[in-house]
Structure formats: C-alpha cells, structure tokens
Design an enzyme around this catalytic site. Structure first.
Site, PDB file in Angstrom:
ATOM      1  N   GLU A   1      47.267  46.733  49.497  1.00 33.28           N
ATOM      2  CA  GLU A   1      46.455  47.885  49.112  1.00 33.28           C
ATOM      3  C   GLU A   1      46.358  48.828  50.304  1.00 33.28           C
ATOM      4  O   GLU A   1      45.924  48.439  51.385  1.00 33.28           O
ATOM      5  CB  GLU A   1      45.060  47.434  48.674  1.00 33.28           C
ATOM      6  CG  GLU A   1      44.034  48.553  48.511  1.00 33.28           C
ATOM      7  CD  GLU A   1      44.504  49.683  47.588  1.00 33.28           C
ATOM      8  OE1 GLU A   1      44.312  50.858  47.956  1.00 33.28           O
ATOM      9  OE2 GLU A   1      45.076  49.383  46.510  1.00 33.28           O
TER      10      GLU A   1
ATOM     11  N   SER B   1      39.539  46.982  43.381  1.00 26.41           N
ATOM     12  CA  SER B   1      38.868  46.739  42.097  1.00 26.41           C
ATOM     13  C   SER B   1      37.637  47.624  41.907  1.00 26.41           C
ATOM     14  O   SER B   1      36.538  47.146  41.623  1.00 26.41           O
ATOM     15  CB  SER B   1      38.474  45.255  41.984  1.00 26.41           C
ATOM     16  OG  SER B   1      39.594  44.421  42.130  1.00 26.41           O
TER      17      SER B   1
ATOM     18  N   ASN C   1      43.229  47.343  32.996  1.00 28.85           N
ATOM     19  CA  ASN C   1      42.713  45.978  33.050  1.00 28.85           C
ATOM     20  C   ASN C   1      43.407  45.076  32.029  1.00 28.85           C
ATOM     21  O   ASN C   1      43.693  43.907  32.305  1.00 28.85           O
ATOM     22  CB  ASN C   1      41.201  45.986  32.822  1.00 28.85           C
ATOM     23  CG  ASN C   1      40.436  46.359  34.077  1.00 28.85           C
ATOM     24  OD1 ASN C   1      40.280  45.553  34.975  1.00 28.85           O
ATOM     25  ND2 ASN C   1      39.970  47.592  34.143  1.00 28.85           N
TER      26      ASN C   1
ATOM     27  N   ALA D   1      44.767  47.169  37.567  1.00 31.35           N
ATOM     28  CA  ALA D   1      45.897  46.418  37.031  1.00 31.35           C
ATOM     29  C   ALA D   1      46.383  45.359  38.016  1.00 31.35           C
ATOM     30  O   ALA D   1      46.618  44.203  37.641  1.00 31.35           O
ATOM     31  CB  ALA D   1      47.037  47.367  36.660  1.00 31.35           C
TER      32      ALA D   1
ATOM     33  N   CYS E   1      36.648  55.858  37.284  1.00 25.65           N
ATOM     34  CA  CYS E   1      35.979  56.604  36.214  1.00 25.65           C
ATOM     35  C   CYS E   1      34.504  56.848  36.521  1.00 25.65           C
ATOM     36  O   CYS E   1      33.893  57.759  35.973  1.00 25.65           O
ATOM     37  CB  CYS E   1      36.101  55.846  34.894  1.00 25.65           C
ATOM     38  SG  CYS E   1      37.796  55.556  34.362  1.00 25.65           S
TER      39      CYS E   1
ATOM     40  N   ASP F   1      48.093  52.860  35.713  1.00 24.12           N
ATOM     41  CA  ASP F   1      48.364  54.295  35.607  1.00 24.12           C
ATOM     42  C   ASP F   1      49.795  54.683  35.964  1.00 24.12           C
ATOM     43  O   ASP F   1      50.156  55.863  35.864  1.00 24.12           O
ATOM     44  CB  ASP F   1      47.411  55.080  36.520  1.00 24.12           C
ATOM     45  CG  ASP F   1      45.979  55.068  36.013  1.00 24.12           C
ATOM     46  OD1 ASP F   1      45.735  54.434  34.979  1.00 24.12           O
ATOM     47  OD2 ASP F   1      45.121  55.692  36.658  1.00 24.12           O
TER      48      ASP F   1
ATOM     49  N   ARG G   1      39.528  33.565  46.601  1.00 20.31           N
ATOM     50  CA  ARG G   1      40.236  32.944  45.478  1.00 20.31           C
ATOM     51  C   ARG G   1      41.710  32.698  45.827  1.00 20.31           C
ATOM     52  O   ARG G   1      42.561  32.617  44.965  1.00 20.31           O
ATOM     53  CB  ARG G   1      40.119  33.837  44.251  1.00 20.31           C
ATOM     54  CG  ARG G   1      38.678  34.138  43.872  1.00 20.31           C
ATOM     55  CD  ARG G   1      38.582  34.970  42.634  1.00 20.31           C
ATOM     56  NE  ARG G   1      39.049  34.234  41.456  1.00 20.31           N
ATOM     57  CZ  ARG G   1      38.913  34.682  40.210  1.00 20.31           C
ATOM     58  NH1 ARG G   1      38.333  35.848  39.990  1.00 20.31           N
ATOM     59  NH2 ARG G   1      39.361  33.987  39.205  1.00 20.31           N
TER      60      ARG G   1
END
Length: 466
Positions: free
Chosen positions: A44, A50, A318, A21, A54, A296, A81
């Site tokens: 982070e 990223s 996402n 997210a 899962c 989440d 970026r």
C-alpha cells in the site's frame, strides 16, 4: 535492489493495494488458508488501509467527527492476522513472465522485487485532474484519500475567505458542495453538464439543481472551466470559464475518477473500453490463470444492458475482494455483475438510481417507455410526509423493468433497493405491482411510490402493445 524469497514451500499471494478490494481479498484468503499454507504480502503506497473514501465528504462536513472513524481496519490489525502489509510502498512494475513485482519504498526510494504464485491487483481509481493553468495552485483540492480529506480540512481551517467553488456536479461534487455549505462557505458549483448528477436523466437532474439552489448553492451548468486564476503567492483566487470568473478562496475538484490501471496496461493485461481491467466471473484477469483484479480498477458486467461498465463503488470493491479471496483460498465464488445502483444526498435531498438511464437504453438498442410520478414518503395524512419523484423505464412490449430514479426527501433514497432487486430478478413492471411491500402510515402510503410507478408503467406498456 533486493529480491525477497525464502518461502519455505508455501504459496505466496501478493496483493497490490491496501483498501477495500485488496485487503478484503487478503483477509478472506487468510480465513481459508493459514500462514503455514499461504504467505500473504500486501503493498500500500499510502498511510491508511481499509478506509471509507465514500465517507470523506461527511467527515469534511462535520457529520463524522473523527478521521479514524472511517478506518475499518488498521495496518496493525491486518498484520496481527499474519498478513505482511508493507505501507508506504508503491508497486512500480509487474513482471508477468517472471511472476514477480517491483516495489519502491516511497520515503527511502529503495526498490526490491517480490515473487508471487498468485497476484491480486486492487490499484483503485485515480481522480480526474484536468490539464489546465492553475490546477496545482495552493487551495486546489481533490478528495479521494484520507490524506486528501485532511489537507482540505486544514485549508478550510486556515483560509480567511469564505468563497468555495466546486468543479463538477457528480456524486463527489454534490456531496462536497453540501460539506462546504455546512462549514459556512458560500458555494458555487461549476458543471459542464446540462444538469447536476449525470447519472440521472436530465429531467431528474433538474430537480437536484433546483434543490441545490434552494440550499443557497449557486449552480452554473453547461459551462466548462478553462483555467484557475492565482494571486501573486500562487494561491487560487478564482475559477475562470470562457466568459466569466468565479472568485474562490478554495477550489474542490469533483470531476470524477478513472481506473488506476497504469501498471496493468504496462504489463500488457487486458483492458476494456473504459480503461478498466477485464475479468471473468471469478474475478480472474482474462487469460491469466494466477492473476485476479477487483475494485475501482476493473470493469463489470451490467446485468441489464449486457455490456461492460465502469462503476467505482465501495460496495462492489468489498464483494470483489470476498470473491477473489475465496477463489485464491481454494474455494469457489463468482461476481455475476451489477445493475448500477447508487444513492447519495445533498443536505436533506435524497438522490437514487438503478438500472439504465434513457441514453443507456438507447445506446444498447433497447426500446422503452418512461413514466414519472409524484408521491409521498408516508401516508399523506401522517406527520412528516415528504414529496418524492419516481421515474421508471420499462422495455417496450416485454414490460421488463430497465431502470428507476428517485429524488425526494427522507425515506426516498433507499426505496431504490426495491427496483435493484427487481432488476436482478428480471421482473416486469406488471410483476412488480404485486410485490408484497411493507406498509404502515409512518413508512409509506398504502400504494408505495415504487408500486404506483410500476402500475403506471404497466398501463403505458400495455397501451403500446405487448
């Protein structure tokens, strides 16, 4: 303690959390607004960004060869970026009144404040770790991050015994049981529910139970773990319940997750009944103009029940990030809600569900009919046809589809998407019987199993009176 500033008139977006997210939001905002207009700072606390949580069970089980295959974008790629991504940095406080966050370098302990014009909270979830003796013993693993997965693989490689116990039989527990079977371990699953996969109704969970036993997994349902027993060196040796012990050389905790909203709670942001942040359709935190949240750590609207629900899935995270980034970037996007679709597998058994279970429908006051049918994935005469069981819930009188569950072999799981679309569109089971689905003997019987269930549900609803 330092304070960062000097933005040169640009707006600053601060993102807390560097996974799905958070970095989707940062990346989308960057696409819409260049670095001359918007400065983006992301924090982070871990080593990776990223990545696909899962996919960790499939990496542990050997289906995915390398850890890095689970990483969609590295920190270096984000920085290229023009996103100021600060790794191994944990945000410890949100000062809403002052428009700033306090962050701590995990390795050095140095702290600093960073101001923001717009804030995105994407703090994810936290694994449930029961408060019981032995839970911190060597050989006991949770599986949520890539670091967790690597630690588990290291233990699997060096342990001499081959007995594994998985505590919990939800998605994580079932998938980790499969991974450990593939690694050659003797696997016992201890589950406090009456059947595995509590996201299914018990009659469908029973099918999963039987299939797991057929794979050589020992299933112990309706049983609460009370403690983990250790040897003289502090290594786990068994999982104990009130009346039994299960020897273990390794233990995997698959009990589930909770919203990671400690920061938000301390800041006084609104939380729902499940502990997740509450947002509006634009994913803006309710009552806070310049604060967004996704992934989440939030609760979402269930479009079928009309109530808030906690659904920690990467697909939603996402999408949340895209919506947030679009809105932060000056555009307009919304996230209307979910219907509760999920799919998993244990070896060749596919497990899928969408919409409401019986207890969900009962809880929100819906009256319903249920049907269960047995069918096959292909035309019965075509080689490779495998059985599947489909259960469907329809609202009494109206015939509105309320939910569907599927358990079967190859070709079963993704059929749930038919029902997911029908739920989103608000179709009745009678309308579903006319869906123009693709047919050829290698892919489906002439009446697809979903349509067979819809026909049977239609008849049952009609018999009860529309």
């Amino acid at each position: 303690m330092s304070v960062s500033g000097g933005r040169g008139g640009r707006e600053r977006l601060v993102v807390i959390g560097g996974d799905a997210a958070g970095m989707s939001a940062a990346s989308q905002a960057r696409r819409m607004r260049g670095p001359d207009e918007l400065e983006i700072v992301a924090f982070e606390r871990g080593h990776f960004t990223s990545f696909s949580a899962c996919g960790i069970p499939y990496w542990v089980g050997g289906d995915v060869a390398e850890r890095d295959h689970l990483i969609a974008r590295t920190p270096e790629e984000h920085r290229a970026r023009d996103i100021d991504l600060r790794m191994r940095t944990e945000v410890t406080e949100i000062d809403l009144a002052g428009g700033r966050v306090r962050a701590r370098d995990v390795d050095s302990g140095e702290e600093s404040w960073t101001s923001y014009d717009k804030l995105v909270i994407a703090t994810g979830s936290r694994p449930v770790r029961p408060d019981m003796p032995g839970v911190d013993a060597t050989g006991v693993h949770g599986v949520q991050t890539l670091d967790d997965g690597q630690a588990l693989l290291d233990t699997l490689t060096c342990t001499h015994g081959r007995r594994a116990v998985v505590v919990g039989a939800g998605y994580i527990g079932v998938e980790m049981a499969e991974a450990l079977i593939k690694r050659g371990f003797e696997v016992t699953v201890v589950n406090r529910g009456k059947e595995p996969m509590s996201t299914l109704d018990p009659d469908m969970g029973r099918l999963v139970h039987r299939a797991m036993e057929g794979l050589g997994i020992t299933m112990v349902d309706d049983t609460e773990v009370t403690k983990l027993l250790t040897d003289g060196e502090g290594r786990v040796r068994a999982v104990a319940t009130e009346d039994a012990e299960f020897p273990a050389d390794i233990v995997v905790l698959g009990i589930g997750v909770r919203p990671g909203t400690g920061l938000a709670r301390a800041a006084g942001l609104p939380l729902g009944v499940h502990g997740g942040l509450l947002t509006d359709l634009a994913m803006r935190v309710r009552g806070h103009e310049n604060v967004w949240a996704g992934g989440d750590c939030v609760e979402v609207l269930n479009l079928v029940s009309g109530q808030e629900q906690y659904v920690p899935l990467g697909t939603h995270a996402n999408k949340h990030g895209q919506v947030i980034g679009t809105n932060v970037g000056g555009g307009y996007a919304t996230f209307p809600g979910v219907v509760g679709t999920a799919v998993s597998k244990v070896c060749d058994l596919e497990i899928a569900r969408t919409g409401l279970r019986e207890k969900d429908a009962h809880r929100v006051g819906l009256q319903y009919e249920t049907v269960t049918i047995e069918s096959t994935s292909r035309a019965g005469y075509y080689p490779g046809a495998s059985p599947m069981t489909v259960k469907m819930l329809a609202e009494r009188r109206t015939g509105r589809l309320l939910g569907m569950q599927i358990v079967g072999r190859e070709g079963a799981g993704k059929r749930v998407d038919i029902a997911a679309v029908a739920l989103t569109a608000g179709l009745t089971v009678e309308q579903m019987t006319s869906l123009d689905l693709g047919y050829a003997p290698p892919f489906s019987p002439v009446w697809d199993p979903v349509l067979v269930a819809a026909r049977k549900a239609t008849a049952k609803v009609r018999a009860g009176g529309w």
